[in-house]
Design an enzyme around this catalytic site. Structure first.
Site, mmCIF file in Angstrom:
data_model
loop_
_atom_site.group_PDB
_atom_site.id
_atom_site.type_symbol
_atom_site.label_atom_id
_atom_site.label_comp_id
_atom_site.label_asym_id
_atom_site.label_seq_id
_atom_site.Cartn_x
_atom_site.Cartn_y
_atom_site.Cartn_z
ATOM 1 N N SER A 1 -9.775 1.454 2.769
ATOM 2 C CA SER A 1 -8.915 2.237 1.923
ATOM 3 C C SER A 1 -7.826 1.434 1.216
ATOM 4 O O SER A 1 -7.218 1.931 0.274
ATOM 5 C CB SER A 1 -8.258 3.333 2.770
ATOM 6 O OG SER A 1 -7.401 2.744 3.750
ATOM 7 N N SER B 1 -10.045 -0.811 7.028
ATOM 8 C CA SER B 1 -9.435 -0.712 5.697
ATOM 9 C C SER B 1 -8.642 -1.916 5.216
ATOM 10 O O SER B 1 -8.208 -1.944 4.065
ATOM 11 C CB SER B 1 -8.523 0.511 5.630
ATOM 12 O OG SER B 1 -9.314 1.642 5.423
ATOM 13 N N LYS C 1 0.846 -1.202 0.000
ATOM 14 C CA LYS C 1 0.000 0.000 0.000
ATOM 15 C C LYS C 1 0.879 1.250 0.000
ATOM 16 O O LYS C 1 1.892 1.305 0.697
ATOM 17 C CB LYS C 1 -0.881 -0.030 1.258
ATOM 18 C CG LYS C 1 -1.908 1.083 1.361
ATOM 19 C CD LYS C 1 -2.794 0.871 2.603
ATOM 20 C CE LYS C 1 -3.922 1.884 2.685
ATOM 21 N NZ LYS C 1 -4.809 1.651 3.844
HETATM 22 N N1 GLN Z 1 -13.546 3.562 5.997
HETATM 23 C C1 GLN Z 1 -12.997 4.075 7.212
HETATM 24 C C2 GLN Z 1 -12.711 5.544 7.078
HETATM 25 O O1 GLN Z 1 -12.902 6.064 6.024
HETATM 26 C C3 GLN Z 1 -11.777 3.294 7.609
HETATM 27 C C4 GLN Z 1 -10.549 3.702 6.938
HETATM 28 C C5 GLN Z 1 -9.343 2.951 7.386
HETATM 29 O O2 GLN Z 1 -9.444 1.941 8.064
HETATM 30 N N2 GLN Z 1 -8.193 3.488 7.028
HETATM 31 O O3 GLN Z 1 -12.301 6.191 8.007
#
Ligand code: GLN
Length: 485
Positions: free
Chosen positions: A151, A175, A76
């Site tokens: 994400s 995420s 990532k």
């Molecule tokens: N979807 C969640 C957010 O937008 C989690 C994101 C994440 O775990 N980085 O905050």
């Protein structure tokens, strides 16, 4: 030999050991796949030349005493990689070349692997669909209109499309687990502090945690073992002996007590999710586990609590992007203040701005007590619910997500419906616990669905073992047609 790139990481390592394939040929096979998968938009940066050099070096002097011998890996783009651009999916870091390596990626390289490229993600890891990335949507290999989750959407897409044998993501509120669920892959969010946060672009520091994304549980154990460990550069890193998760993997779960929390049966939950949950319960029961009904009464507050705590921390973390020290700088602006303003308004995307606004608001004097402080208190109650339950049970089984992958654009104009996607994943981050998303079935459209196993702090081995037993008995096979090449 048959296509090596659709094998599990563990099988690939075995084939390397048996000299059925060289690291160079393996790396070339992934490069070929990546080049023919441009439509998926999973990569922001590729490092093919460097990867081939490393593969050649490995083949000249192979060392199989390592956990990841001669393995090319894409990661990532939130992990800082020395001398290689690291964008965090943002325009504000479009020219950022770190002079250091994150601890987690360094651990992977120290175990014999090397970098294949950097994977697209939501901007600063804020999102559930990869649509907030400055570098464009990522497509889910499951279907050409579908989001790969977020994400870590580039990670899930690349893994499911055989563009990397395994990968890593970060999970602040889901995420890793949500994109794993959307692509029929395995994703683990470790206990907070098990993997170092040093060198990971920060989103919400009390929640952020790196973890593996893989095709199988065994692969997940190998990756976790490779990437975790104490790091004195991270003040929240846990100082404990390293575990041998892959060697200690066992599929006997007889007598284990699995908690089923009633609060996870949410209103309007699709029937298919409920059925999947039932299927998971049956599999574990048939394997000799005991199902126990439990209550986690503060679950309904987890999502609002998360969407106060995470933006609050983000607004503070993102204050550093001022156009002065590194990253993008606007050419406009008559004076310093205007330069700051233009840099930040041109450099950040809409979702990141929304989080900074929410975060600044809940931290502002006058609202701090009503929102931020209250959320911190509720966070403790959420953690206490888990602590109380874990005196009676070994692990908790829930669905990973309230739906399968949705269409690109379907939720972009409705942030609340996007945030609702995190309903089953955020409580675990607030409590700092480990949780595993396992591929478990498909819905009627044929899209993958995942189940989540939550463990006690530092009980990764146990949830991996349950996952291992589950995987052998669930009969799920991730069948993805390669429509993109
Ligand atoms: N979807 C969640 C957010 O937008 C989690 C994101 C994440 O775990 N980085 O905050």
């Amino acid at each position: 030999m048959a296509d090596i790139t659709n094998q599990s990481l563990n099988d690939i390592i075995e084939n390397l050991k048996k000299k059925k394939v060289s690291s160079t040929d393996l790396t070339k096979a992934y490069i070929k796949n990546i080049e023919s998968a441009k439509k998926l938009n999973a990569f922001v940066t590729t490092t093919f030349d460097q990867a081939l050099d490393k593969a050649k070096q490995f083949d000249k002097k192979p060392n199989f005493d390592q956990l990841l011998p001669g393995i090319p890996l894409a990661v990532k783009d939130l992990f800082c990689t020395e001398n290689i651009k690291t964008t965090a999916g943002s325009n504000i870091l479009n020219n950022f070349i770190p002079s250091y390596e994150s601890t987690v990626t360094k651990n992977l390289w120290d175990n014999g692997s090397f970098l294949l490229g950097k994977l697209n993600c939501d901007e600063f890891a804020m999102g559930s669909s990869n649509e907030t990335s400055h570098y464009g949507n990522v497509i889910n290999p499951v279907g050409d209109q579908l989001v790969p989750g977020g994400s870590s959407g580039g990670s899930s897409s690349a893994l499911a499309a055989d563009l990397t044998p395994a990968t890593i993501g970060t999970d602040t509120g889901g995420s890793i687990r949500q994109p794993a669920s959307f692509t029929g892959t395995v994703g683990l969010k470790p206990t907070y502090g098990l993997c170092s946060r040093w060198g990971i672009v920060a989103f919400a520091s009390s929640l952020d945690q790196a973890g593996p994304m893989t095709k199988t549980i065994k692969d997940c154990a190998i990756m976790l073992e490779s990437m975790s460990g104490f790091d004195e550069k991270d003040s929240t890193s846990i100082n404990k002996k390293k575990e041998q998760y892959s060697k200690n993997l066992k599929d006997n779960i007889k007598g284990l007590k699995i908690g089923i929390p009633k609060e996870y049966r949410v209103d309007n939950m699709p029937k298919e999710i409920d059925e999947l949950w039932e299927k998971g319960k049956k599999i574990l029961k048939d394997l000799g586990a005991q199902l126990i009904d439990i209550s986690l009464p503060h679950t309904k507050y987890a999502l609002p609590t998360y969407y106060i705590v995470a933006p609050a921390e983000a607004s503070s973390n993102l204050a550093r992007y001022d156009g002065v020290r590194y990253g993008y700088r606007s050419k406009q602006g008559k004076d310093l203040i205007e330069m700051y303003e233009k840099t930040r308004s041109e450099g950040f995307g809409d979702e990141v701005k929304r989080r900074i606004l929410i975060g600044t608001y809940v931290l502002s004097s006058g609202y701090y007590d009503a929102y931020y402080l209250k959320a911190q208190k509720v966070r403790q109650l959420i953690k206490k619910d888990f602590d109380d339950s874990f005196t009676k049970i070994d692990a908790i089984l829930t669905p990973s997500t309230p739906s399968s992958a949705f269409k690109i654009g379907e939720k972009t104009n409705d942030p609340v419906s996007m945030y609702l996607n995190d309903i089953f994943t955020v409580p675990v981050n607030l409590a700092g616990l480990p949780a595993l998303s396992l591929p478990a079935g498909v819905d009627k459209k044929g899209f993958p669905l995942g189940l989540q196993l939550i463990g006690k702090a530092l009980d990764e081995q146990k949830i991996l073992n349950i996952g291992y037993a589950f995987e052998k008995n669930c009969g799920f096979k991730n069948e993805i047609k390669k429509w993109w090449s």
